[in-house]
Design a protein around this motif. Structure first.
Motif, mmCIF file in Angstrom:
data_model
loop_
_atom_site.group_PDB
_atom_site.id
_atom_site.type_symbol
_atom_site.label_atom_id
_atom_site.label_comp_id
_atom_site.label_asym_id
_atom_site.label_seq_id
_atom_site.Cartn_x
_atom_site.Cartn_y
_atom_site.Cartn_z
ATOM 1 N N VAL A 70 70.851 -0.020 10.432
ATOM 2 C CA VAL A 70 71.807 1.035 10.087
ATOM 3 C C VAL A 70 72.362 1.695 11.357
ATOM 4 C CG1 VAL A 70 72.065 3.262 8.929
ATOM 5 C CG2 VAL A 70 70.833 1.408 7.801
ATOM 6 N N GLU A 71 71.510 1.933 12.333
ATOM 7 C CA GLU A 71 71.975 2.530 13.589
ATOM 8 C C GLU A 71 72.987 1.634 14.292
ATOM 9 O OE1 GLU A 71 68.434 3.374 15.825
ATOM 10 O OE2 GLU A 71 68.008 5.182 14.678
ATOM 11 N N ARG A 72 72.709 0.335 14.337
ATOM 12 C CA ARG A 72 73.654 -0.603 14.969
ATOM 13 C C ARG A 72 74.992 -0.596 14.231
ATOM 14 N NH1 ARG A 72 69.105 -4.014 15.271
ATOM 15 N NH2 ARG A 72 69.842 -5.226 13.491
ATOM 16 N N HIS A 73 74.933 -0.568 12.903
ATOM 17 C CA HIS A 73 76.174 -0.556 12.119
ATOM 18 C C HIS A 73 76.956 0.741 12.357
ATOM 19 C CE1 HIS A 73 78.987 -1.767 9.104
ATOM 20 N NE2 HIS A 73 78.779 -0.650 8.418
ATOM 21 N N ARG A 74 76.240 1.847 12.439
ATOM 22 C CA ARG A 74 76.897 3.130 12.697
ATOM 23 C C ARG A 74 77.615 3.094 14.048
ATOM 24 N NH1 ARG A 74 72.968 6.762 11.675
ATOM 25 N NH2 ARG A 74 72.047 6.467 13.719
ATOM 26 N N SER A 76 78.634 0.396 15.743
ATOM 27 C CA SER A 76 79.723 -0.584 15.801
ATOM 28 C C SER A 76 80.915 -0.180 14.933
ATOM 29 C CB SER A 76 79.226 -1.975 15.401
ATOM 30 O OG SER A 76 78.884 -2.006 14.031
ATOM 31 N N SER A 77 80.658 0.522 13.837
ATOM 32 C CA SER A 77 81.752 0.882 12.924
ATOM 33 C C SER A 77 82.330 2.264 13.208
ATOM 34 C CB SER A 77 81.267 0.842 11.472
ATOM 35 O OG SER A 77 80.341 1.897 11.224
ATOM 36 N N GLY A 78 81.517 3.131 13.814
ATOM 37 C CA GLY A 78 81.954 4.501 14.030
ATOM 38 C C GLY A 78 81.830 5.371 12.784
ATOM 39 N N TRP A 79 81.258 4.835 11.728
ATOM 40 C CA TRP A 79 81.107 5.579 10.470
ATOM 41 C C TRP A 79 79.769 6.301 10.451
ATOM 42 C CZ3 TRP A 79 82.542 0.724 7.174
ATOM 43 C CH2 TRP A 79 83.903 0.454 7.333
ATOM 44 N N GLU A 80 79.729 7.409 9.751
ATOM 45 C CA GLU A 80 78.486 8.156 9.567
ATOM 46 C C GLU A 80 77.647 7.477 8.490
ATOM 47 O OE1 GLU A 80 76.630 10.791 10.789
ATOM 48 O OE2 GLU A 80 77.999 10.425 12.447
ATOM 49 N N VAL A 81 76.931 6.452 8.891
ATOM 50 C CA VAL A 81 76.086 5.701 7.961
ATOM 51 C C VAL A 81 74.656 6.215 8.122
ATOM 52 C CG1 VAL A 81 75.271 3.416 7.286
ATOM 53 C CG2 VAL A 81 77.560 3.684 8.252
ATOM 54 N N ARG A 82 74.025 6.508 7.001
ATOM 55 C CA ARG A 82 72.644 6.998 7.024
ATOM 56 C C ARG A 82 71.823 6.242 6.001
ATOM 57 N NH1 ARG A 82 74.304 13.247 6.637
ATOM 58 N NH2 ARG A 82 75.373 13.357 8.624
ATOM 59 N N CYS A 83 70.517 6.294 6.166
ATOM 60 C CA CYS A 83 69.642 5.689 5.163
ATOM 61 C C CYS A 83 68.390 6.530 5.008
ATOM 62 C CB CYS A 83 69.293 4.246 5.519
ATOM 63 S SG CYS A 83 68.165 4.065 6.902
ATOM 64 N N ARG A 84 67.783 6.397 3.844
ATOM 65 C CA ARG A 84 66.483 7.006 3.574
ATOM 66 C C ARG A 84 65.550 5.878 3.192
ATOM 67 N NH1 ARG A 84 67.427 10.977 -1.133
ATOM 68 N NH2 ARG A 84 68.785 9.291 -1.704
ATOM 69 N N ILE A 85 64.352 5.925 3.712
ATOM 70 C CA ILE A 85 63.371 4.889 3.398
ATOM 71 C C ILE A 85 62.119 5.581 2.889
ATOM 72 C CG2 ILE A 85 61.889 3.098 4.367
ATOM 73 C CD1 ILE A 85 64.168 2.471 6.313
ATOM 74 N N GLY A 86 61.636 5.120 1.758
ATOM 75 C CA GLY A 86 60.396 5.635 1.211
ATOM 76 C C GLY A 86 59.356 4.531 1.170
#
Length: 93
Positions: A70-74, A76-86
């Protein structure tokens, strides 16, 4: 920040495809994708405590790798991409 529906679909597809690679290389099992949720599992039940510890460690490694995707995608894309992992552990029944 606005993106088109198609860009959103492509973004989720890219991230989930990367997650698939992480899961396949780890020995975990992809159970399902539900909307923007990705569900995976590890078979933790064992009579050997050392084996359970190893499997738990593998789950945590996968979680870290998913965050890195997700960090790499954020970046490379410049978008505010986030994730939650449980992570949950215990008996299924």
């Amino acid at each position: 920040q606005e993106i088109s529906p198609m860009e959103l679909i492509k973004s989720i597809n890219y991230i989930f495809s990367e997650f698939d690679e992480v899961i396949m290389s780890s020995g975990l099992f992809k159970m399902d994708t539900i909307g923007d949720a990705y569900v995976a599992a590890a078979w933790l039940h064992s009579t050997d405590p050392e084996e359970e510890i190893e499997r738990c460690a593998a789950v945590l490694v996968v979680a870290r790798e998913m965050v890195q995707v997700v960090e790499r995608h954020r970046k490379s894309s410049g978008w505010e991409v986030r994730c939650r992992i449980g992570v949950s552990m215990g008996s299924v029944f």
